[in-house]
Design a protein around this motif. Structure first.
Motif, PDB file in Angstrom:
ATOM      1  N   LEU A 309       0.865  -1.183   0.000  1.00 28.57           N
ATOM      2  CA  LEU A 309       0.000   0.000   0.000  1.00 28.57           C
ATOM      3  C   LEU A 309       0.899   1.228   0.000  1.00 28.57           C
ATOM      4  O   LEU A 309       1.691   1.417   0.922  1.00 28.57           O
ATOM      5  CB  LEU A 309      -0.880   0.014   1.254  1.00 28.57           C
ATOM      6  CG  LEU A 309      -1.768  -1.210   1.459  1.00 28.57           C
ATOM      7  CD1 LEU A 309      -2.414  -1.188   2.844  1.00 28.57           C
ATOM      8  CD2 LEU A 309      -2.847  -1.272   0.381  1.00 28.57           C
ATOM      9  N   GLY A 310       0.765   2.048  -1.040  1.00 31.27           N
ATOM     10  CA  GLY A 310       1.597   3.256  -1.125  1.00 31.27           C
ATOM     11  C   GLY A 310       0.718   4.487  -1.086  1.00 31.27           C
ATOM     12  O   GLY A 310      -0.427   4.462  -1.549  1.00 31.27           O
ATOM     13  N   SER A 311       1.232   5.558  -0.509  1.00 27.93           N
ATOM     14  CA  SER A 311       0.475   6.811  -0.532  1.00 27.93           C
ATOM     15  C   SER A 311       1.424   7.991  -0.584  1.00 27.93           C
ATOM     16  O   SER A 311       2.607   7.882  -0.253  1.00 27.93           O
ATOM     17  CB  SER A 311      -0.446   6.911   0.683  1.00 27.93           C
ATOM     18  OG  SER A 311       0.304   6.818   1.867  1.00 27.93           O
ATOM     19  N   ILE A 312       0.880   9.109  -1.029  1.00 24.48           N
ATOM     20  CA  ILE A 312       1.670  10.343  -1.113  1.00 24.48           C
ATOM     21  C   ILE A 312       0.785  11.501  -0.689  1.00 24.48           C
ATOM     22  O   ILE A 312      -0.436  11.477  -0.934  1.00 24.48           O
ATOM     23  CB  ILE A 312       2.223  10.559  -2.554  1.00 24.48           C
ATOM     24  CG1 ILE A 312       3.149  11.785  -2.625  1.00 24.48           C
ATOM     25  CG2 ILE A 312       1.099  10.709  -3.578  1.00 24.48           C
ATOM     26  CD1 ILE A 312       3.944  11.877  -3.926  1.00 24.48           C
ATOM     27  N   GLU A 313       1.391  12.497  -0.051  1.00 26.82           N
ATOM     28  CA  GLU A 313       0.672  13.730   0.293  1.00 26.82           C
ATOM     29  C   GLU A 313       1.613  14.872  -0.052  1.00 26.82           C
ATOM     30  O   GLU A 313       2.719  14.951   0.481  1.00 26.82           O
ATOM     31  CB  GLU A 313       0.331  13.729   1.783  1.00 26.82           C
ATOM     32  CG  GLU A 313      -0.443  14.947   2.217  1.00 26.82           C
ATOM     33  CD  GLU A 313      -0.878  14.853   3.675  1.00 26.82           C
ATOM     34  OE1 GLU A 313      -1.760  14.046   3.994  1.00 26.82           O
ATOM     35  OE2 GLU A 313      -0.307  15.595   4.493  1.00 26.82           O
ATOM     36  N   VAL A 314       1.173  15.735  -0.951  1.00 24.73           N
ATOM     37  CA  VAL A 314       2.103  16.754  -1.453  1.00 24.73           C
ATOM     38  C   VAL A 314       1.337  18.014  -1.865  1.00 24.73           C
ATOM     39  O   VAL A 314       0.241  17.917  -2.419  1.00 24.73           O
ATOM     40  CB  VAL A 314       2.917  16.140  -2.641  1.00 24.73           C
ATOM     41  CG1 VAL A 314       2.068  15.792  -3.836  1.00 24.73           C
ATOM     42  CG2 VAL A 314       4.067  17.015  -3.074  1.00 24.73           C
ATOM     43  N   PRO A 315       1.884  19.196  -1.583  1.00 23.71           N
ATOM     44  CA  PRO A 315       1.243  20.422  -2.075  1.00 23.71           C
ATOM     45  C   PRO A 315       1.294  20.439  -3.603  1.00 23.71           C
ATOM     46  O   PRO A 315       2.275  19.983  -4.188  1.00 23.71           O
ATOM     47  CB  PRO A 315       2.123  21.548  -1.508  1.00 23.71           C
ATOM     48  CG  PRO A 315       2.967  20.928  -0.463  1.00 23.71           C
ATOM     49  CD  PRO A 315       3.112  19.484  -0.819  1.00 23.71           C
ATOM     50  N   MET A 316       0.284  20.953  -4.226  1.00 22.52           N
ATOM     51  CA  MET A 316       0.227  20.887  -5.686  1.00 22.52           C
ATOM     52  C   MET A 316      -0.344  22.169  -6.296  1.00 22.52           C
ATOM     53  O   MET A 316      -1.499  22.229  -6.721  1.00 22.52           O
ATOM     54  CB  MET A 316      -0.622  19.653  -6.060  1.00 22.52           C
ATOM     55  CG  MET A 316      -0.412  19.131  -7.451  1.00 22.52           C
ATOM     56  SD  MET A 316       1.291  19.122  -7.996  1.00 22.52           S
ATOM     57  CE  MET A 316       1.986  17.781  -7.055  1.00 22.52           C
ATOM     58  N   ALA A 317       0.495  23.197  -6.313  1.00 20.81           N
ATOM     59  CA  ALA A 317       0.052  24.501  -6.829  1.00 20.81           C
ATOM     60  C   ALA A 317       0.251  24.566  -8.343  1.00 20.81           C
ATOM     61  O   ALA A 317       1.211  25.140  -8.845  1.00 20.81           O
ATOM     62  CB  ALA A 317       0.821  25.620  -6.128  1.00 20.81           C
ATOM     63  N   VAL A 318      -0.660  23.920  -9.066  1.00 22.63           N
ATOM     64  CA  VAL A 318      -0.597  23.977 -10.529  1.00 22.63           C
ATOM     65  C   VAL A 318      -1.900  24.546 -11.081  1.00 22.63           C
ATOM     66  O   VAL A 318      -2.939  24.475 -10.422  1.00 22.63           O
ATOM     67  CB  VAL A 318      -0.355  22.576 -11.154  1.00 22.63           C
ATOM     68  CG1 VAL A 318       1.048  22.098 -10.867  1.00 22.63           C
ATOM     69  CG2 VAL A 318      -1.389  21.551 -10.688  1.00 22.63           C
ATOM     70  N   GLY A 319      -1.801  25.086 -12.288  1.00 19.26           N
ATOM     71  CA  GLY A 319      -2.986  25.687 -12.885  1.00 19.26           C
ATOM     72  C   GLY A 319      -3.209  25.210 -14.304  1.00 19.26           C
ATOM     73  O   GLY A 319      -2.354  24.548 -14.909  1.00 19.26           O
ATOM     74  N   LEU A 320      -4.365  25.555 -14.823  1.00 18.68           N
ATOM     75  CA  LEU A 320      -4.692  25.230 -16.213  1.00 18.68           C
ATOM     76  C   LEU A 320      -4.872  26.489 -17.040  1.00 18.68           C
ATOM     77  O   LEU A 320      -4.936  26.426 -18.265  1.00 18.68           O
ATOM     78  CB  LEU A 320      -6.002  24.431 -16.273  1.00 18.68           C
ATOM     79  CG  LEU A 320      -5.942  22.949 -15.969  1.00 18.68           C
ATOM     80  CD1 LEU A 320      -7.334  22.343 -16.119  1.00 18.68           C
ATOM     81  CD2 LEU A 320      -4.961  22.236 -16.874  1.00 18.68           C
ATOM     82  N   ILE A 321      -5.032  27.623 -16.346  1.00 19.15           N
ATOM     83  CA  ILE A 321      -5.235  28.857 -17.102  1.00 19.15           C
ATOM     84  C   ILE A 321      -4.090  29.816 -16.801  1.00 19.15           C
ATOM     85  O   ILE A 321      -3.521  29.796 -15.718  1.00 19.15           O
ATOM     86  CB  ILE A 321      -6.597  29.529 -16.765  1.00 19.15           C
ATOM     87  CG1 ILE A 321      -6.718  29.782 -15.260  1.00 19.15           C
ATOM     88  CG2 ILE A 321      -7.759  28.691 -17.256  1.00 19.15           C
ATOM     89  CD1 ILE A 321      -7.932  30.588 -14.879  1.00 19.15           C
ATOM     90  N   GLY A 322      -3.746  30.585 -17.800  1.00 15.42           N
ATOM     91  CA  GLY A 322      -2.693  31.580 -17.608  1.00 15.42           C
ATOM     92  C   GLY A 322      -1.315  30.977 -17.776  1.00 15.42           C
ATOM     93  O   GLY A 322      -1.134  29.766 -17.845  1.00 15.42           O
ATOM     94  N   GLY A 323      -0.330  31.860 -17.893  1.00 13.44           N
ATOM     95  CA  GLY A 323       1.070  31.455 -17.982  1.00 13.44           C
ATOM     96  C   GLY A 323       1.361  30.611 -19.209  1.00 13.44           C
ATOM     97  O   GLY A 323       0.620  30.602 -20.195  1.00 13.44           O
ATOM     98  N   ALA A 324       2.456  29.854 -19.103  1.00 20.09           N
ATOM     99  CA  ALA A 324       2.907  29.045 -20.233  1.00 20.09           C
ATOM    100  C   ALA A 324       1.894  27.963 -20.602  1.00 20.09           C
ATOM    101  O   ALA A 324       1.822  27.533 -21.754  1.00 20.09           O
ATOM    102  CB  ALA A 324       4.246  28.401 -19.889  1.00 20.09           C
ATOM    103  N   THR A 325       1.110  27.532 -19.631  1.00 20.52           N
ATOM    104  CA  THR A 325       0.117  26.481 -19.891  1.00 20.52           C
ATOM    105  C   THR A 325      -0.827  26.888 -21.024  1.00 20.52           C
ATOM    106  O   THR A 325      -1.260  26.070 -21.825  1.00 20.52           O
ATOM    107  CB  THR A 325      -0.697  26.193 -18.608  1.00 20.52           C
ATOM    108  OG1 THR A 325       0.231  25.971 -17.556  1.00 20.52           O
ATOM    109  CG2 THR A 325      -1.589  24.985 -18.747  1.00 20.52           C
TER     110      THR A 325
END
Ligand code: MEV
Length: 421
Positions: A309-325
């Motif tokens: 059983l594996g798990s991860i907890e991580v901050p994830m400040a990503v976006g879909l609008i704006g910037g290079a995306t």
């Protein structure tokens, strides 16, 4: 939506064949995928306006991780990375979760923290309470800065105020808690903080200095869990060895830095492919890992049947609008291939790949070591470069590894021998 991200033998195809397959599986017209395989066609004018003093562009390979299923949806995951083995490892580890439904992800929403630093505050304890009392006024002014975000259900939602000790005396830190919806949110929250500065000075006294987001995005977490099949991993001994490898990272920061780096191999590759800010993600991940003493972003244990059983907890400040995306043609295509609808969904994918990457690294390290896998993957690439296709890729690669002579020239000779006879 991709019906099934399990494409067996994807690695054995030529580059052109792979792009064709990608078009077929995703339903994206092949002409639209052109900027992927032909970076020369990328519009230099777009790149020129992204940063300053542009003289060219630097390309890194974009690979597709297969087998990823999250919350019952299949994904083909674009990964931009210069390091061999990473894409293969993620795909392989993701495959081992499929008998148990793949990855299961949740999140705490797209919530960013931004900080306003006040120095020389005459009565910080009093100032703290005055600022808290003015919460409604503060939120109102913050939200006036971004009516569109508010219209989409986001905006400044709360504040928190802390007094911190520093080498130049106490400081008052007002933190704005902002729901940034599908944006990474740096621009939105920085604008809000700058607009709030005079108000904070007036209410709290002292002088406002810094007004900037925090990359320690502890309110923007993604949590992912998965069951990795014991048999696919290589048996219970391998499961125990992986747990021991993880325990080493938990107990020792020297090992933990490398362990978390392996997680970031997967995370950064998807972050970069989608045009997001990988430095922000790196800063968030490592500072979050350090919050209770530097430790692993992942956890491992066994279920009753001996599966991992594996798990991860991580901050994830990503976006879909704006910037290079939004402006970079390959980033736009990556988002289209992923078929993610929201920034948090993208976060689920990224964290899942991080977990897969970590599992693959630990499995290799705790059994045969990583060099053998590197070597056979390298041999496959060499075989394909020499012109091998289909099953010949593996057959030629096997001989190259056995002879410990992984060179294109030798691969060509072997291919000729196969053709002759
Ligand atoms: C190499 O880029 C990543 C690894 O070192 C990660 C780890 O040691 O867990 C293999």
């Amino acid at each position: 939506m991709v019906e099934d991200s399990r494409i067996s033998g994807f690695y054995k195809l030529s580059l052109e064949e792979r792009v064709k397959k990608l078009a077929e599986v995703t339903g994206i017209p092949i002409e639209d995928l052109e900027p992927l395989a032909d970076p020369g066609k990328m519009d230099m004018e777009i790149l020129e306006h992204m940063i300053e003093n542009v003289v060219g562009s630097m390309t890194v390979p974009l690979g597709i991780a297969t087998n990823v299923r999250i919350n019952s949806k299949d994904y083909l995951v674009p990964m931009a990375i210069e390091e061999p083995s990473v894409v293969a490892a993620a795909s392989n580890a993701a495959r081992m979760t499929r008998p148990y439904g793949g990855f299961f992800a949740t999140d705490t929403g797209p919530i960013m923290i931004a900080q306003i630093q006040s120095i020389n505050v005459p009565a910080p304890f009093e100032a703290k309470l005055r600022i808290i009392e003015s919460k409604d006024k503060i939120l109102e002014l913050a939200n006036e800065q971004d009516p569109i975000l508010v219209r989409f259900g986001g905006g400044a939602k709360d504040i928190r105020v802390r007094i911190i000790d520093s080498s130049i005396g106490p400081m008052l830190i007002t933190e704005l808690i902002v729901d940034t919806r599908d944006a990474m949110g740096a621009n939105a929250v920085n604008t809000m903080c700058e607009a709030l500065a005079p108000m904070i000075e007036k209410i709290g006294g002292g002088k406002v200095l810094l007004r900037i987001l925090s990359n320690l995005a502890e309110l923007r977490l993604v949590r992912v869990r998965a069951t990795f099949d014991k048999e696919l991993l290589g048996g219970e001994e391998v499961v125990d060895a992986i747990i021991a490898a993880w325990a080493f990272a938990e107990a020792d920061p020297y090992r933990c830095a490398t362990h978390n780096k392996g997680i970031m191999n997967g995370i950064d590759a998807v972050v970069l492919a989608t045009g997001n800010d990988f430095r922000a993600i790196e800063a968030g991940a490592h500072s979050y890992a350090a919050m209770g003493g530097y430790s692993s972003l992942t956890k491992y244990e066994k279920d009753n049947e001996g599966n991992l059983l594996g798990s991860i907890e991580v901050p994830m400040a990503v976006g879909l609008i704006g910037g290079a995306t939004k402006v970079h043609p390959v980033a736009r295509l990556s988002v289209r291939i992923l078929d993610v609808k929201t920034a948090v969904e993208l976060g689920h994918v990224i964290a899942s790949v991080g977990l897969a990457q970590n599992l693959a690294a630990l499995r290799a390290l705790a059994s045969e070591g990583i060099q053998r896998g590197h070597m056979s993957l390298h041999a496959r690439n060499v075989a394909a470069t020499a012109g091998a296709r289909g099953d010949l890729v593996d057959r030629v690669a096997e001989i190259l590894v056995r002879e410990k002579n992984v060179k294109v020239e030798r691969a060509k000779q072997i291919l000729n021998e196969f053709k002759k006879g």
